[in-house]
Motif scaffolding. Structure first.
Motif, PDB file in Angstrom:
ATOM      1  N   VAL A   1      27.589 -17.864  37.366  1.00  0.00           N
ATOM      2  CA  VAL A   1      26.363 -18.053  36.581  1.00  0.00           C
ATOM      3  C   VAL A   1      25.453 -19.027  37.298  1.00  0.00           C
ATOM      4  CG1 VAL A   1      27.458 -17.573  34.367  1.00  0.00           C
ATOM      5  CG2 VAL A   1      27.399 -19.921  35.226  1.00  0.00           C
ATOM      6  N   GLN A   2      24.173 -18.974  36.928  1.00  0.00           N
ATOM      7  CA  GLN A   2      23.195 -19.939  37.443  1.00  0.00           C
ATOM      8  C   GLN A   2      23.022 -21.067  36.445  1.00  0.00           C
ATOM      9  OE1 GLN A   2      19.567 -18.132  38.752  1.00  0.00           O
ATOM     10  NE2 GLN A   2      18.676 -20.032  39.502  1.00  0.00           N
ATOM     11  N   GLY A   3      22.693 -22.244  36.957  1.00  0.00           N
ATOM     12  CA  GLY A   3      22.606 -23.431  36.105  1.00  0.00           C
ATOM     13  C   GLY A   3      21.631 -23.308  34.956  1.00  0.00           C
ATOM     14  N   ASN A   4      20.531 -22.535  35.157  1.00  0.00           N
ATOM     15  CA  ASN A   4      19.545 -22.435  34.072  1.00  0.00           C
ATOM     16  C   ASN A   4      20.047 -21.649  32.869  1.00  0.00           C
ATOM     17  OD1 ASN A   4      19.502 -19.821  35.059  1.00  0.00           O
ATOM     18  ND2 ASN A   4      17.475 -19.979  35.981  1.00  0.00           N
ATOM     19  N   SER A   5      21.204 -20.984  33.002  1.00  0.00           N
ATOM     20  CA  SER A   5      21.774 -20.251  31.867  1.00  0.00           C
ATOM     21  C   SER A   5      22.775 -21.095  31.081  1.00  0.00           C
ATOM     22  CB  SER A   5      22.457 -18.969  32.370  1.00  0.00           C
ATOM     23  OG  SER A   5      23.596 -19.284  33.159  1.00  0.00           O
ATOM     24  N   ILE A   6      23.008 -22.328  31.537  1.00  0.00           N
ATOM     25  CA  ILE A   6      23.978 -23.210  30.867  1.00  0.00           C
ATOM     26  C   ILE A   6      23.191 -24.223  30.035  1.00  0.00           C
ATOM     27  CG2 ILE A   6      25.928 -24.769  31.181  1.00  0.00           C
ATOM     28  CD1 ILE A   6      26.284 -23.516  33.987  1.00  0.00           C
ATOM     29  N   ALA A   7      23.224 -24.059  28.731  1.00  0.00           N
ATOM     30  CA  ALA A   7      22.379 -24.873  27.843  1.00  0.00           C
ATOM     31  C   ALA A   7      22.695 -26.361  27.931  1.00  0.00           C
ATOM     32  CB  ALA A   7      22.551 -24.392  26.395  1.00  0.00           C
ATOM     33  N   GLN A   8      23.956 -26.712  28.186  1.00  0.00           N
ATOM     34  CA  GLN A   8      24.341 -28.127  28.163  1.00  0.00           C
ATOM     35  C   GLN A   8      23.920 -28.890  29.422  1.00  0.00           C
ATOM     36  OE1 GLN A   8      26.305 -25.506  27.690  1.00  0.00           O
ATOM     37  NE2 GLN A   8      27.896 -25.841  26.150  1.00  0.00           N
TER      38      GLN A   8
END
Length: 465
Positions: free
Chosen positions: A374-381
């Motif tokens: 996954v890419q970081g912008n898809s990780i809400a936290q």
């Protein structure tokens, strides 16, 4: 909040100055263009005045050639007449082009042209009469003189209008030239102001960074001291604390074996509690030692490890519990990444241990381990700093008792327990070890759950080139 407002003020100031510099630059450019235009207009007007003077001078040449021919009869004087006549009409044509945009001067020039033609008509008549050896009429000379006088009057009027126009254009030129230095000074002041502000902001930022760096170095030094103290504690825990603890447990075991039958019920209960407390103390010390070893991973080496192999080893350790609870596992193909092998074992050991420990009564445990990138912008936290990075994502999901959403972060705090130790064994160190492991790998671990609806642990390892 204050820092955000300061940043917004700085951005707004720079935008304001940028517009100011752009505006002053444009005004200066426009003023230079106007000055150039005024200079061209002044030069144009001077050319008109010079040509008008040349026109009257050429008419005088026409008169001179006429007079010389009439007096002497010498045809050579006609060359002066012809040359002057040629120049007169050529300059009239040029003047028409120059004053084409000025209706007033154009009307005056048409009148001048009529006067020129009238004067030349009388001059031609006098020359032709002389050539035919005919006597000249005085009234023709008089009419020629009047035409010349009228021509001079109209040229004077024409020049007067042009001089008035010249004065206006010279004043405009002078005024424009006087404004240009003012705009240039304003532009220079604005530029130096912006330069000074930029220097001040850069200097302040560097000063703050140096200050922050010194504070960071002090914190690192404090952290190193803390790590050293923790290592010393680990040494004490592994040697000085465990030795008397082993003796306590050994003496408790002896009493349980040899003297338990001689003790009353209260004494036996007390002895059991001492033994249980010593056992819990031993487990706690072991967990603390495991945690302390993760604080400074310098003595360990990074190596490429197949995570599926790690999980297989962990499941092998839990084989009895898995069989006892009839737990099922679904495990995706996991990547091979560069990690501290021992710490990976600690990570999955504690997560899977939790899933096997906190199961629901009468429900067969089911644990799913999935993998994706996954890419970081898809990780809400995660913060925006990591939005362009890519991560290995490993999720461990179970169907156990879960936990309330408010404990998503608290469960990673050392010694934090959500349940009574009589209901579920543990010291509250396991998930703190997991968070420490991920910190050591510059990764992240997050938990999600609902009460009696299972828990999901999401693990993110950064993908390095």
């Amino acid at each position: 909040m204050q820092r955000s407002q300061t940043l917004q003020f700085i951005i707004a100031s720079f935008i304001g100055f940028a517009f100011m510099l752009g505006g002053l630059s444009w005004i200066s450019f426009e003023q230079i263009s106007l000055n150039k235009e005024y200079a061209q207009l002044v030069e144009h007007t001077q050319s008109v005045l010079w040509l008008s003077e040349e026109l009257i001078s050429s008419m005088k040449d026409v008169e001179t050639g006429q007079r010389g021919y009439i007096i002497s009869g010498n045809a050579t004087h006609l060359e002066t007449y012809r040359e002057g006549k040629k120049k007169v009409f050529a300059r009239l044509d040029t003047l028409k082009l120059l004053v084409a945009d000025n209706p007033v001067q154009l009307r005056s020039l048409r009148k001048i042209e009529a006067m020129v033609k009238e004067k030349i008509k009388y001059v031609d008549y006098s020359i032709n009469t002389t050539s035919d050896s005919q006597p000249l009429e005085l009234n023709v000379f008089e009419k020629g003189r009047e035409a010349m006088d009228n021509l001079r009057v109209w040229i004077t009027t024409f020049q007067s209008n042009e001089k008035s126009l010249l004065d206006t254009r010279v004043r405009s030129k002078t005024h424009g030239q006087s404004l240009l230095p003012i705009y240039q000074i304003m532009l220079a002041v604005a530029s130096f102001t912006l330069l000074f502000i930029s220097f001040y902001l850069i200097y302040s930022e560097l000063k703050n960074r140096f200050k922050f760096q010194r504070a960071l170095e002090n914190k690192i030094e404090e952290l190193n001291r803390s790590n050293t103290e923790l290592e010393q504690f680990a040494y004490v825990a592994s040697h000085d604390l465990q030795e008397p603890l082993r003796k306590i447990r050994a003496f408790c075991d002896k009493l349980l074996v040899r003297q338990k039958m001689f003790l009353n019920e209260d004494g036996q209960e007390t002895l059991d509690k001492i033994s249980a407390s010593a056992t819990r103390m031993q487990i706690l010390i072991d967990d603390l030692l495991n945690f302390s070893r993760l604080v400074s991973p310098k003595k360990q080496e990074l190596a490429y490890v197949n995570l599926n192999n790690i999980i297989e080893d962990v499941l092998s350790d839990f084989s009895e519990v898995i069989t006892q609870k009839n737990a099922s596992f679904s495990i995706a193909k996991l990547p091979e990444i560069k990690v501290y092998s021992f710490q990976m074992r600690q990570l999955f050991l504690n997560i899977i241990s939790n899933s096997l420990k906190y199961t629901k009564e009468g429900v067969l445990p089911r644990i799913n381990i999935e993998y994706s990138t996954v890419q970081g912008n898809s990780i809400a936290q995660l913060s925006s700093v990591h939005e362009d990075r890519f991560f290995h994502k490993i999720t461990v999901q179970d169907n156990g008792i879960g936990f309330e959403e408010e404990y998503c972060e608290k469960i990673f705090v050392i010694f934090q327990r959500l349940h009574n130790r009589n209901a579920y064994q543990g010291t509250g160190v396991g998930l703190a070890i997991c968070r420490r492991v991920m910190n050591n790998h510059n990764g992240f671990i997050f938990a999600e759950g609902k009460s009696y609806d299972g828990a999901t642990f999401s693990i993110y390892f950064p993908i390095t080139a």
